[in-house]
Design a protein around this motif. Structure first.
Motif, PDB file in Angstrom:
ATOM      1  N   PHE A  18       0.836  -1.196   0.000  1.00  0.00           N
ATOM      2  CA  PHE A  18       0.000   0.000   0.000  1.00  0.00           C
ATOM      3  C   PHE A  18       0.875   1.251   0.000  1.00  0.00           C
ATOM      4  N   SER A  19       1.912   1.250   0.821  1.00  0.00           N
ATOM      5  CA  SER A  19       2.837   2.374   0.885  1.00  0.00           C
ATOM      6  C   SER A  19       3.533   2.578  -0.456  1.00  0.00           C
ATOM      7  N   ALA A  20       3.946   1.488  -1.072  1.00  0.00           N
ATOM      8  CA  ALA A  20       4.617   1.582  -2.372  1.00  0.00           C
ATOM      9  C   ALA A  20       3.689   2.147  -3.438  1.00  0.00           C
ATOM     10  N   SER A  21       2.419   1.767  -3.389  1.00  0.00           N
ATOM     11  CA  SER A  21       1.478   2.296  -4.379  1.00  0.00           C
ATOM     12  C   SER A  21       1.250   3.793  -4.168  1.00  0.00           C
ATOM     13  N   ILE A  22       1.243   4.234  -2.927  1.00  0.00           N
ATOM     14  CA  ILE A  22       1.117   5.671  -2.649  1.00  0.00           C
ATOM     15  C   ILE A  22       2.349   6.411  -3.180  1.00  0.00           C
ATOM     16  N   GLU A  23       3.529   5.867  -2.944  1.00  0.00           N
ATOM     17  CA  GLU A  23       4.766   6.497  -3.413  1.00  0.00           C
ATOM     18  C   GLU A  23       4.795   6.573  -4.944  1.00  0.00           C
ATOM     19  N   LEU A  24       4.407   5.498  -5.596  1.00  0.00           N
ATOM     20  CA  LEU A  24       4.412   5.472  -7.056  1.00  0.00           C
ATOM     21  C   LEU A  24       3.390   6.453  -7.627  1.00  0.00           C
ATOM     22  N   THR A  25       2.218   6.498  -7.021  1.00  0.00           N
ATOM     23  CA  THR A  25       1.198   7.456  -7.449  1.00  0.00           C
ATOM     24  C   THR A  25       1.703   8.881  -7.288  1.00  0.00           C
ATOM     25  N   ALA A  26       2.370   9.154  -6.175  1.00  0.00           N
ATOM     26  CA  ALA A  26       2.914  10.486  -5.945  1.00  0.00           C
ATOM     27  C   ALA A  26       3.964  10.841  -6.996  1.00  0.00           C
ATOM     28  N   ALA A  27       4.801   9.885  -7.352  1.00  0.00           N
ATOM     29  CA  ALA A  27       5.822  10.146  -8.373  1.00  0.00           C
ATOM     30  C   ALA A  27       5.170  10.489  -9.714  1.00  0.00           C
ATOM     31  N   PHE A  28       4.133   9.752 -10.083  1.00  0.00           N
ATOM     32  CA  PHE A  28       3.441  10.042 -11.339  1.00  0.00           C
ATOM     33  C   PHE A  28       2.731  11.392 -11.291  1.00  0.00           C
ATOM     34  N   LEU A  29       2.176  11.745 -10.129  1.00  0.00           N
ATOM     35  CA  LEU A  29       1.537  13.058  -9.994  1.00  0.00           C
ATOM     36  C   LEU A  29       2.568  14.180 -10.132  1.00  0.00           C
ATOM     37  N   MET A  30       3.748  13.969  -9.558  1.00  0.00           N
ATOM     38  CA  MET A  30       4.806  14.972  -9.705  1.00  0.00           C
ATOM     39  C   MET A  30       5.161  15.166 -11.175  1.00  0.00           C
ATOM     40  N   LEU A  31       5.274  14.046 -11.897  1.00  0.00           N
ATOM     41  CA  LEU A  31       5.595  14.137 -13.323  1.00  0.00           C
ATOM     42  C   LEU A  31       4.455  14.789 -14.106  1.00  0.00           C
ATOM     43  N   LYS A  32       3.238  14.480 -13.740  1.00  0.00           N
ATOM     44  CA  LYS A  32       2.083  15.031 -14.449  1.00  0.00           C
ATOM     45  C   LYS A  32       2.011  16.542 -14.293  1.00  0.00           C
ATOM     46  N   PHE A  33       2.158  17.030 -13.056  1.00  0.00           N
ATOM     47  CA  PHE A  33       2.046  18.465 -12.823  1.00  0.00           C
ATOM     48  C   PHE A  33       3.289  19.219 -13.292  1.00  0.00           C
ATOM     49  N   THR A  38       4.420  22.171  -6.788  1.00  0.00           N
ATOM     50  CA  THR A  38       3.460  21.075  -6.607  1.00  0.00           C
ATOM     51  C   THR A  38       4.170  19.810  -6.139  1.00  0.00           C
ATOM     52  N   ALA A  39       5.349  19.557  -6.699  1.00  0.00           N
ATOM     53  CA  ALA A  39       6.114  18.374  -6.304  1.00  0.00           C
ATOM     54  C   ALA A  39       6.495  18.444  -4.826  1.00  0.00           C
ATOM     55  N   LEU A  40       6.833  19.638  -4.350  1.00  0.00           N
ATOM     56  CA  LEU A  40       7.171  19.790  -2.929  1.00  0.00           C
ATOM     57  C   LEU A  40       5.954  19.560  -2.039  1.00  0.00           C
ATOM     58  N   LYS A  41       4.784  19.989  -2.490  1.00  0.00           N
ATOM     59  CA  LYS A  41       3.560  19.748  -1.722  1.00  0.00           C
ATOM     60  C   LYS A  41       3.262  18.259  -1.639  1.00  0.00           C
ATOM     61  N   ILE A  42       3.410  17.582  -2.761  1.00  0.00           N
ATOM     62  CA  ILE A  42       3.183  16.130  -2.786  1.00  0.00           C
ATOM     63  C   ILE A  42       4.196  15.436  -1.881  1.00  0.00           C
ATOM     64  N   ASN A  43       5.436  15.886  -1.929  1.00  0.00           N
ATOM     65  CA  ASN A  43       6.484  15.308  -1.093  1.00  0.00           C
ATOM     66  C   ASN A  43       6.196  15.527   0.391  1.00  0.00           C
ATOM     67  N   ALA A  44       5.599  16.667   0.727  1.00  0.00           N
ATOM     68  CA  ALA A  44       5.247  16.935   2.122  1.00  0.00           C
ATOM     69  C   ALA A  44       4.214  15.939   2.628  1.00  0.00           C
ATOM     70  N   VAL A  45       3.269  15.598   1.774  1.00  0.00           N
ATOM     71  CA  VAL A  45       2.274  14.593   2.155  1.00  0.00           C
ATOM     72  C   VAL A  45       2.951  13.235   2.351  1.00  0.00           C
ATOM     73  N   LEU A  46       3.889  12.912   1.476  1.00  0.00           N
ATOM     74  CA  LEU A  46       4.613  11.643   1.611  1.00  0.00           C
ATOM     75  C   LEU A  46       5.443  11.606   2.892  1.00  0.00           C
ATOM     76  N   ALA A  47       5.915  12.758   3.325  1.00  0.00           N
ATOM     77  CA  ALA A  47       6.701  12.811   4.562  1.00  0.00           C
ATOM     78  C   ALA A  47       5.864  12.417   5.774  1.00  0.00           C
ATOM     79  N   MET A  48       4.556  12.558   5.676  1.00  0.00           N
ATOM     80  CA  MET A  48       3.678  12.131   6.769  1.00  0.00           C
ATOM     81  C   MET A  48       3.277  10.667   6.620  1.00  0.00           C
ATOM     82  N   VAL A  49       3.127  10.219   5.384  1.00  0.00           N
ATOM     83  CA  VAL A  49       2.666   8.851   5.135  1.00  0.00           C
ATOM     84  C   VAL A  49       3.751   7.833   5.467  1.00  0.00           C
ATOM     85  N   GLY A  50       4.978   8.088   5.052  1.00  0.00           N
ATOM     86  CA  GLY A  50       6.073   7.138   5.243  1.00  0.00           C
ATOM     87  C   GLY A  50       6.294   6.711   6.686  1.00  0.00           C
TER      88      GLY A  50
END
Length: 91
Positions: A18-33, A38-50
């Motif tokens: 589940f964690s890996a799927s969240i990380e992969l989704t975040a990486a694709f969102l960073m590439l999309k935007f 935006t990438a830093l905002k997504i990374n901030a969310v990952l800093a809480m999830v990990g």
């Protein structure tokens, strides 16, 4: 594929998937935007999830070991987790 007899091991692996799927989704969102802000905002969310996933997986592991390991060794393991968080929280 895999045959897991221990439910705790299965739950730990499932949480990591589940964690890996969240990380992969975040990486694709960073590439999309494609924007640093935006990438830093997504990374901030990952800093809480990990760390949350790490704590959950560690808790499951300790629960699985509870009957097999002495309380003193469980305390040492728990202290190690606390020290990891202490070490990454201090500059």
């Amino acid at each position: 594929m895999f045959f897991v007899t221990d439910r705790i091991v299965f739950a730990m692996a499932l949480l990591r998937c589940f964690s890996a799927s969240i990380e992969l989704t975040a990486a694709f969102l960073m590439l999309k935007f494609g924007r640093v802000e935006t990438a830093l905002k997504i990374n901030a969310v990952l800093a809480m999830v990990g760390p949350s996933i790490m704590v959950l997986v560690t808790t499951l592991g300790l629960a699985g070991l509870a009957g097999k390991v002495s309380f003193s060794k469980l305390g040492i393991i728990f202290s190690g987790v606390v020290l990891i968080f202490y070490g990454i929280s201090r500059p």
